[in-house]
Design a protein around this motif. Structure first.
Motif, PDB file in Angstrom:
ATOM      1  N   GLN A   3     -60.082  -8.371  12.161  1.00 40.65           N
ATOM      2  CA  GLN A   3     -60.207  -7.376  11.279  1.00 40.65           C
ATOM      3  C   GLN A   3     -58.962  -6.335  11.498  1.00 40.65           C
ATOM      4  N   LEU A   4     -57.852  -7.048  11.776  1.00 38.55           N
ATOM      5  CA  LEU A   4     -56.621  -6.084  11.787  1.00 38.55           C
ATOM      6  C   LEU A   4     -55.518  -6.678  10.712  1.00 38.55           C
ATOM      7  N   GLN A   5     -54.605  -5.997  10.416  1.00 37.10           N
ATOM      8  CA  GLN A   5     -53.438  -6.337   9.720  1.00 37.10           C
ATOM      9  C   GLN A   5     -52.632  -7.395  10.577  1.00 37.10           C
ATOM     10  N   ALA A   6     -51.924  -8.217   9.745  1.00 40.36           N
ATOM     11  CA  ALA A   6     -51.177  -9.432  10.197  1.00 40.36           C
ATOM     12  C   ALA A   6     -49.937  -8.638  11.191  1.00 40.36           C
ATOM     13  N   SER A   7     -49.394  -7.650  10.515  1.00 39.00           N
ATOM     14  CA  SER A   7     -48.200  -7.144  11.091  1.00 39.00           C
ATOM     15  C   SER A   7     -48.589  -6.391  12.420  1.00 39.00           C
ATOM     16  N   ILE A   8     -50.011  -6.055  12.777  1.00 29.76           N
ATOM     17  CA  ILE A   8     -50.235  -5.511  14.190  1.00 29.76           C
ATOM     18  C   ILE A   8     -50.127  -6.747  15.043  1.00 29.76           C
ATOM     19  N   ILE A   9     -50.582  -7.963  14.905  1.00 31.98           N
ATOM     20  CA  ILE A   9     -50.306  -9.156  15.788  1.00 31.98           C
ATOM     21  C   ILE A   9     -48.773  -9.319  15.782  1.00 31.98           C
ATOM     22  N   GLN A  10     -48.145  -9.276  14.891  1.00 31.99           N
ATOM     23  CA  GLN A  10     -46.595  -9.476  14.873  1.00 31.99           C
ATOM     24  C   GLN A  10     -46.233  -8.409  16.041  1.00 31.99           C
ATOM     25  N   GLN A  11     -46.539  -7.225  15.733  1.00 29.48           N
ATOM     26  CA  GLN A  11     -45.881  -6.292  16.761  1.00 29.48           C
ATOM     27  C   GLN A  11     -46.062  -6.602  18.178  1.00 29.48           C
ATOM     28  N   TYR A  12     -47.526  -6.896  18.275  1.00 30.06           N
ATOM     29  CA  TYR A  12     -47.992  -6.970  19.782  1.00 30.06           C
ATOM     30  C   TYR A  12     -47.075  -8.242  20.392  1.00 30.06           C
ATOM     31  N   GLU A  13     -46.908  -9.314  19.457  1.00 27.18           N
ATOM     32  CA  GLU A  13     -46.207 -10.319  20.122  1.00 27.18           C
ATOM     33  C   GLU A  13     -44.748 -10.212  20.086  1.00 27.18           C
ATOM     34  N   ASN A  14     -44.066  -9.177  19.491  1.00 28.42           N
ATOM     35  CA  ASN A  14     -42.694  -9.026  19.712  1.00 28.42           C
ATOM     36  C   ASN A  14     -42.548  -7.755  20.603  1.00 28.42           C
ATOM     37  N   GLY A  15     -43.397  -7.049  21.041  1.00 31.88           N
ATOM     38  CA  GLY A  15     -43.423  -6.031  22.018  1.00 31.88           C
ATOM     39  C   GLY A  15     -42.962  -4.868  21.553  1.00 31.88           C
ATOM     40  N   LYS A  16     -43.305  -4.623  20.098  1.00 31.07           N
ATOM     41  CA  LYS A  16     -42.828  -3.427  19.568  1.00 31.07           C
ATOM     42  C   LYS A  16     -43.914  -2.309  19.348  1.00 31.07           C
ATOM     43  N   ALA A  17     -45.392  -2.952  19.514  1.00 29.07           N
ATOM     44  CA  ALA A  17     -46.496  -2.190  19.242  1.00 29.07           C
ATOM     45  C   ALA A  17     -46.819  -1.170  20.642  1.00 29.07           C
ATOM     46  N   VAL A  18     -47.316   0.064  20.503  1.00 29.92           N
ATOM     47  CA  VAL A  18     -47.825   0.799  21.381  1.00 29.92           C
ATOM     48  C   VAL A  18     -49.341   0.350  21.885  1.00 29.92           C
ATOM     49  N   PRO A  19     -49.375   0.183  23.079  1.00 28.66           N
ATOM     50  CA  PRO A  19     -50.687  -0.392  23.492  1.00 28.66           C
ATOM     51  C   PRO A  19     -51.892   0.214  23.118  1.00 28.66           C
ATOM     52  N   ASN A  20     -52.946  -0.425  22.722  1.00 32.34           N
ATOM     53  CA  ASN A  20     -54.159   0.213  22.550  1.00 32.34           C
ATOM     54  C   ASN A  20     -55.276  -0.736  22.910  1.00 32.34           C
ATOM     55  N   GLY A  21     -56.330   0.027  23.839  1.00 31.36           N
ATOM     56  CA  GLY A  21     -57.119  -0.738  24.667  1.00 31.36           C
ATOM     57  C   GLY A  21     -58.032  -1.512  23.601  1.00 31.36           C
ATOM     58  N   GLN A  22     -58.397  -0.788  22.508  1.00 30.37           N
ATOM     59  CA  GLN A  22     -59.703  -1.382  21.587  1.00 30.37           C
ATOM     60  C   GLN A  22     -59.012  -2.628  20.917  1.00 30.37           C
ATOM     61  N   ILE A  23     -57.697  -2.548  20.585  1.00 34.66           N
ATOM     62  CA  ILE A  23     -56.937  -3.959  19.897  1.00 34.66           C
ATOM     63  C   ILE A  23     -56.921  -4.892  20.789  1.00 34.66           C
ATOM     64  N   ILE A  24     -56.576  -4.550  22.062  1.00 32.47           N
ATOM     65  CA  ILE A  24     -56.331  -5.556  22.989  1.00 32.47           C
ATOM     66  C   ILE A  24     -57.580  -6.278  23.395  1.00 32.47           C
ATOM     67  N   SER A  25     -58.853  -5.691  23.325  1.00 36.49           N
ATOM     68  CA  SER A  25     -60.153  -6.030  23.532  1.00 36.49           C
ATOM     69  C   SER A  25     -60.512  -7.009  22.535  1.00 36.49           C
ATOM     70  N   LYS A  26     -60.357  -6.505  21.373  1.00 31.88           N
ATOM     71  CA  LYS A  26     -60.639  -7.360  20.262  1.00 31.88           C
ATOM     72  C   LYS A  26     -59.993  -8.732  20.140  1.00 31.88           C
ATOM     73  N   LEU A  27     -58.586  -8.526  20.506  1.00 34.20           N
ATOM     74  CA  LEU A  27     -57.843 -10.065  20.703  1.00 34.20           C
ATOM     75  C   LEU A  27     -58.296 -10.870  21.840  1.00 34.20           C
ATOM     76  N   SER A  28     -58.589 -10.207  22.783  1.00 37.71           N
ATOM     77  CA  SER A  28     -59.289 -11.229  23.851  1.00 37.71           C
ATOM     78  C   SER A  28     -60.395 -11.721  23.546  1.00 37.71           C
ATOM     79  N   ARG A  29     -61.420 -10.897  22.901  1.00 37.08           N
ATOM     80  CA  ARG A  29     -62.578 -11.511  22.492  1.00 37.08           C
ATOM     81  C   ARG A  29     -62.340 -12.764  21.549  1.00 37.08           C
ATOM     82  N   ALA A  30     -61.595 -12.331  20.467  1.00 34.07           N
ATOM     83  CA  ALA A  30     -61.368 -13.419  19.276  1.00 34.07           C
ATOM     84  C   ALA A  30     -60.500 -14.775  19.905  1.00 34.07           C
ATOM     85  N   LEU A  31     -59.792 -14.512  20.991  1.00 33.36           N
ATOM     86  CA  LEU A  31     -59.242 -15.873  21.658  1.00 33.36           C
ATOM     87  C   LEU A  31     -59.825 -16.567  22.576  1.00 33.36           C
TER      88      LEU A  31
END
Length: 165
Positions: free
Chosen positions: A120-148
């Motif tokens: 339930q995020l925008q695709a641009s956020i995933i792209q920013q995390y994979e490019n290293g341009k995002a500011v880390p957010n613990g909630q988003i990281i936990s969502k990603l690890s649960r989904a994967l």
């Protein structure tokens, strides 16, 4: 009151030609006063006019603190800001995290858009995390690890510098 206004409007629509009396009764209660706005006297332009206005009391001059000087008039707070030597950079995504996220997503055969929809995020956020341009957010990281279904590497917290004050 509202019903009377509505009935007046219907009557006015029915009669294409209105008498002045009908118009006045329709406009009853509305402010029809003429308002005239004029600009105040013009400001003195020449030095002679300014001196004359000062002498007559039409204008007054206030001296501003530190006005017209090139001194450090900001005081103590400005000096503190200038002397500040802290590093004001935000945390970044480490390379290990970027690679682990990309590898886990590709192992699940998901696109960035599919992973974003699942979290339930925008695709641009995933792209920013994979490019290293995002500011880390613990909630988003936990969502990603649960989904994967994998545990992604932890992002180190920024070290706090003790204040010597």
């Amino acid at each position: 009151d509202k019903t009377q206004n509505r009935s007046r409007e219907r009557k006015l629509e029915a009669n294409a030609v209105l008498t002045s009396q009908q118009i006045m009764s329709y406009l009853q209660g509305q402010d029809r006063d003429v308002v005239v706005i004029r600009k105040n006297k013009t400001k003195p332009k020449t030095a002679h006019e300014k001196n004359r206005a000062l002498a007559s009391g039409a204008i007054s001059v206030e001296k501003k603190y530190g006005g017209g000087t090139n001194r450090n008039s900001g005081g103590v707070n400005a000096r503190k800001i200038e002397e500040e030597d802290s590093d004001f950079k935000h945390r970044k995504i480490p390379v290990e995290f970027k690679k682990a996220l990309m590898k886990a997503r590709q192992m699940k055969k998901m696109s960035q858009k599919e992973l974003a929809q699942k979290c339930q995020l925008q695709a641009s956020i995933i792209q920013q995390y994979e490019n290293g341009k995002a500011v880390p957010n613990g909630q988003i990281i936990s969502k990603l690890s649960r989904a994967l279904g994998v545990s992604l590497p932890k992002i180190p917290k920024k070290k706090k510098v003790k204040d010597d004050s």
